[in-house]
Design a protein around this motif. Structure first.
Motif, short mmCIF file in Angstrom:
data_model
loop_
_atom_site.label_atom_id
_atom_site.label_comp_id
_atom_site.label_asym_id
_atom_site.label_seq_id
_atom_site.Cartn_x
_atom_site.Cartn_y
_atom_site.Cartn_z
N PHE A 184 -12.04 14.64 -16.72
CA PHE A 184 -12.64 13.53 -15.84
C PHE A 184 -13.33 12.54 -17.06
CE2 PHE A 184 -12.80 14.76 -11.23
CZ PHE A 184 -11.45 14.92 -11.16
N SER A 185 -13.49 11.17 -16.80
CA SER A 185 -14.07 10.34 -17.69
C SER A 185 -15.50 9.80 -16.83
CB SER A 185 -13.15 9.18 -18.00
OG SER A 185 -12.23 9.45 -18.68
N GLY A 186 -16.42 9.65 -17.94
CA GLY A 186 -17.55 8.72 -17.74
C GLY A 186 -18.65 9.56 -16.96
N ILE A 187 -18.37 10.96 -16.64
CA ILE A 187 -19.47 11.57 -15.92
C ILE A 187 -20.76 12.21 -16.79
CG2 ILE A 187 -19.76 13.63 -14.79
CD1 ILE A 187 -16.90 13.63 -14.09
N GLY A 331 -0.35 14.45 -10.85
CA GLY A 331 -1.58 13.96 -11.50
C GLY A 331 -1.93 12.39 -11.10
N ALA A 332 -2.96 12.09 -11.32
CA ALA A 332 -3.38 10.56 -10.95
C ALA A 332 -4.04 10.32 -12.01
CB ALA A 332 -4.16 10.60 -9.70
N PHE A 333 -3.43 9.05 -12.99
CA PHE A 333 -3.79 8.55 -14.24
C PHE A 333 -4.04 7.23 -14.33
CE2 PHE A 333 -0.52 12.10 -14.80
CZ PHE A 333 -1.20 12.96 -15.33
N HIS A 334 -5.31 7.09 -15.10
CA HIS A 334 -5.68 5.30 -15.08
C HIS A 334 -5.17 4.92 -16.33
CE1 HIS A 334 -8.28 5.03 -11.53
NE2 HIS A 334 -8.24 6.54 -11.47
N ILE A 335 -4.98 3.48 -16.41
CA ILE A 335 -4.77 2.80 -17.58
C ILE A 335 -5.68 1.43 -17.58
CG2 ILE A 335 -2.92 1.40 -18.93
CD1 ILE A 335 -0.74 3.23 -17.25
N GLY A 342 -12.28 9.13 -13.56
CA GLY A 342 -10.87 8.79 -13.83
C GLY A 342 -10.39 9.71 -15.00
N VAL A 343 -8.91 9.75 -14.99
CA VAL A 343 -8.12 10.44 -15.91
C VAL A 343 -7.36 9.63 -16.67
CG1 VAL A 343 -6.60 12.59 -16.58
CG2 VAL A 343 -8.45 12.85 -14.63
N ALA A 344 -7.38 9.55 -18.09
CA ALA A 344 -6.42 8.78 -18.96
C ALA A 344 -5.12 9.04 -18.72
CB ALA A 344 -6.93 8.64 -20.10
N LEU A 345 -4.07 8.29 -18.72
CA LEU A 345 -2.69 8.56 -18.85
C LEU A 345 -2.50 9.20 -20.27
CD1 LEU A 345 0.07 8.28 -17.48
CD2 LEU A 345 0.47 6.28 -18.73
N PRO A 346 -1.73 10.43 -20.17
CA PRO A 346 -1.38 10.95 -21.59
C PRO A 346 -0.35 10.35 -22.48
CG PRO A 346 -1.27 12.62 -19.56
CD PRO A 346 -1.24 11.34 -19.01
N ALA A 347 -0.57 10.51 -23.87
CA ALA A 347 0.22 9.72 -24.60
C ALA A 347 1.54 10.14 -24.46
CB ALA A 347 -0.20 9.95 -25.99
N ASN A 348 2.14 11.38 -24.00
CA ASN A 348 3.49 11.85 -23.87
C ASN A 348 3.86 11.70 -22.40
OD1 ASN A 348 1.80 13.96 -22.86
ND2 ASN A 348 2.96 15.55 -23.93
N ALA A 349 3.31 10.89 -21.45
CA ALA A 349 3.76 10.91 -19.99
C ALA A 349 4.86 10.50 -19.76
CB ALA A 349 2.81 9.75 -19.46
N VAL A 350 5.48 11.21 -19.02
CA VAL A 350 7.16 11.03 -18.31
C VAL A 350 7.23 9.51 -17.91
CG1 VAL A 350 8.66 11.56 -16.97
CG2 VAL A 350 7.29 13.46 -18.05
N SER A 357 -2.46 -2.11 -21.46
CA SER A 357 -3.70 -2.85 -21.28
C SER A 357 -4.09 -3.34 -19.74
CB SER A 357 -3.41 -4.21 -22.11
OG SER A 357 -2.36 -4.89 -21.61
N GLN A 358 -3.08 -3.38 -18.76
CA GLN A 358 -3.49 -3.60 -17.55
C GLN A 358 -4.08 -2.56 -16.73
OE1 GLN A 358 0.54 -4.16 -16.95
NE2 GLN A 358 0.61 -6.59 -16.58
N ASP A 359 -4.99 -2.92 -15.63
CA ASP A 359 -5.66 -2.00 -15.01
C ASP A 359 -4.69 -1.27 -13.98
OD1 ASP A 359 -7.89 -2.25 -16.17
OD2 ASP A 359 -8.88 -3.56 -15.09
N LEU A 360 -4.21 0.00 -13.94
CA LEU A 360 -3.38 0.33 -13.24
C LEU A 360 -3.56 1.94 -13.02
CD1 LEU A 360 0.02 -0.62 -15.03
CD2 LEU A 360 -0.95 -1.72 -13.09
N VAL A 361 -3.19 2.33 -11.74
CA VAL A 361 -3.21 3.81 -11.43
C VAL A 361 -1.83 4.41 -11.27
CG1 VAL A 361 -3.63 5.57 -9.92
CG2 VAL A 361 -5.30 3.98 -10.42
N LEU A 362 -1.56 5.34 -11.76
CA LEU A 362 0.04 5.98 -11.71
C LEU A 362 -0.14 7.35 -11.15
CD1 LEU A 362 0.64 3.81 -13.88
CD2 LEU A 362 2.25 5.28 -14.74
N GLY A 363 0.27 7.66 -10.10
CA GLY A 363 0.34 8.94 -9.40
C GLY A 363 1.47 9.65 -9.48
N THR A 364 1.59 10.72 -10.22
CA THR A 364 3.06 11.33 -10.50
C THR A 364 3.16 12.49 -9.23
OG1 THR A 364 2.11 12.86 -12.00
CG2 THR A 364 3.15 10.71 -12.51
N PHE A 365 4.23 12.74 -8.99
CA PHE A 365 4.79 13.64 -8.01
C PHE A 365 6.09 14.39 -8.31
CE2 PHE A 365 2.08 10.43 -6.04
CZ PHE A 365 1.33 11.23 -5.15
N GLY A 366 6.51 15.54 -7.74
CA GLY A 366 7.58 16.20 -8.00
C GLY A 366 7.63 17.67 -7.58
#
Length: 429
Positions: A184-187, A331-335, A342-350, A357-366
């Motif tokens: 978690f970031s910024g806590i 996962g729920a990742f921020h860019i 917030g949790v940063a998107l890992p470098a090796n994300a699928v 550079s854009q402000d996005l959220v990526l929620g992954t499921f499986g």
């Protein structure tokens, strides 16, 4: 011989009567099925049956606007909702089930309504402190024993509640077997907010044993946005995942001068809804319906602009959450800009955008923790549409909520996201 014949005849008659009685004896009642969420929930607070008159017209306006769970104060109101295909939360309050008279009164209500086709849940209480959890646990267990097929619903406080409201001391939080998530970031680890709230959630889950976690968090202030929205969403998501239960986000649809809130506009409601589903929510509710959606709470004849916006957003939420329901939130990742919690998107994300550079959220499921197959991509900009290219490990498909159709694409998928809008993508089948 005559006596023997008579005895034999009587024996045969007794056997026949015994067989007949056994044959016509009603089968033992089957235990009621355990509650299941079913269609993802879209509900509200302070609407028909609460701060507005409930009748066929107001029930129909709910259905037309994409809400699928209404609220009832009396068992008789269930019939109104049932005529319009709506599920219902029936208010039962917080009776003391250790008191025989109160327990009997509650039992009478449950027996009266538990087989009603519109009943979905029993509403108990809003925003209890942890000190109320033991009594609430008894009440939930009492209801579940009488009627396991319907949810016992309790709504929790947000992260910005005071220590007194949460009823969790710093000492209790420090001793609890919880810790701030390392990603978690910024806590600020010194202020105790996260530990207190995690302990509040832990006590709720272990003591009350809920089947769904609901909480409210109101983000849009008169002069700014609140700082803890994603922190709260992330902590509830983690608690729900650990407990193996779904969660609801009660989102803001009105202003409140006394508390310094501003009324959100349509894009901001889309932002609240799509960030919720990206984090794995299977339920949303709007606070308040009577102020945000309809001008006249008595007549309920004049819809406000938010009603029309939500009538589309609600349906999009249900369609996307339905697609995700069989899957696990992985996962729920921020860019871009990183919020508190917030949790940063890992470098090796699928799944990843070609530009970070854009402000996005990526929620992954499986279905499997090691292989995401679906991703919800959300544009966090309130005012501007963005275009991004999503990279995946193979050909991908885009879901269209209005038609519930998947459109095939490639391993480089261009997404045009409206302000605060999102899209569901999956690996091609």
């Amino acid at each position: 011989m005559e006596i023997e014949m008579l005895l034999r005849t009587l024996t045969i008659l007794v056997c026949l009567m015994t067989f007949a009685c056994t044959a016509i004896r009603p089968a033992a009642a089957k235990p009621a099925a355990k509650w299941k969420l079913g269609t993802p929930i879209v509900t509200y607070w302070a609407g028909p049956s609460d701060f507005m008159e409930l009748n066929d017209r107001t029930a129909e306006q709910l259905r037309a606007g994409g809400w699928n769970v209404g609220w009832a104060k009396t068992p008789e109101e269930l019939d109104v909702y049932h005529r319009h295909g709506l599920r219902v939360m029936l208010k039962v309050g917080t009776p003391n089930v250790d008191d025989p008279a109160q327990a009997k009164a509650l039992e009478d209500i449950v027996v009266k309504v538990r087989n009603h086709p519109a009943l979905y849940a029993y509403y108990i209480v809003d925003e209890p402190g942890a000190g109320a959890f033991p009594a609430l646990g008894k009440l939930v267990a009492f209801l579940r024993k009488l009627d396991p097929a319907h949810l016992a619903f309790i709504n929790l406080l947000p992260t910005y509640a005071s220590p007194e409201q949460l009823n969790v001391t710093d000492d209790a939080a420090a001793k609890a077997k919880v810790g701030i998530p390392s990603n978690f970031s910024g806590i600020d680890t010194g202020n105790g907010t996260v530990l207190r709230y995690q302990e509040h959630l832990r006590q709720f889950i272990t003591t009350v044993k809920p089947e769904l976690i609901s909480y409210d968090h109101y983000h849009f202030m008169k002069n700014s946005d609140g700082p803890q929205y994603f922190l709260n969403l992330g902590l509830v998501r983690l608690a729900a995942m650990k407990a193996g239960i779904p969660f609801m986000n009660i989102i803001q649809t009105c202003d409140s001068p006394a508390e310094g809130w501003r009324e959100p506009v349509a894009n901001e409601l889309r932002w609240l809804t799509y960030t919720s589903v990206a984090y794995g929510a299977q339920a949303i509710a709007h606070f308040r319906y009577d102020l945000g959606c309809w001008k006249d709470p008595k007549e309920a004849t004049v819809p406000l602009p938010l009603y029309w916006a939500l009538s589309q957003i609600n349906r999009e939420f249900v369609a996307i959450a339905t697609e995700l329901q069989p899957l696990k939130s992985l996962g729920a990742f921020h860019i871009g800009k990183m919020p508190i919690g917030g949790v940063a998107l890992p470098a090796n994300a699928v799944f990843a955008p070609d530009r970070r550079s854009q402000d996005l959220v990526l929620g992954t499921f499986g279905k499997s923790a090691d292989m995401p197959t679906h991703v919800v991509v959300v544009n966090l900009d309130y005012k501007k549409a963005v275009s991004t290219t999503l990279l995946g490990p193979g050909a991908m498909e885009v879901f269209h909520p209005a038609t519930k159709v998947w459109t095939k694409g490639s391993s480089r998928l261009k997404l045009d996201l409206p302000p605060c809008g999102g899209m569901l993508v999956r690996l091609a089948r």
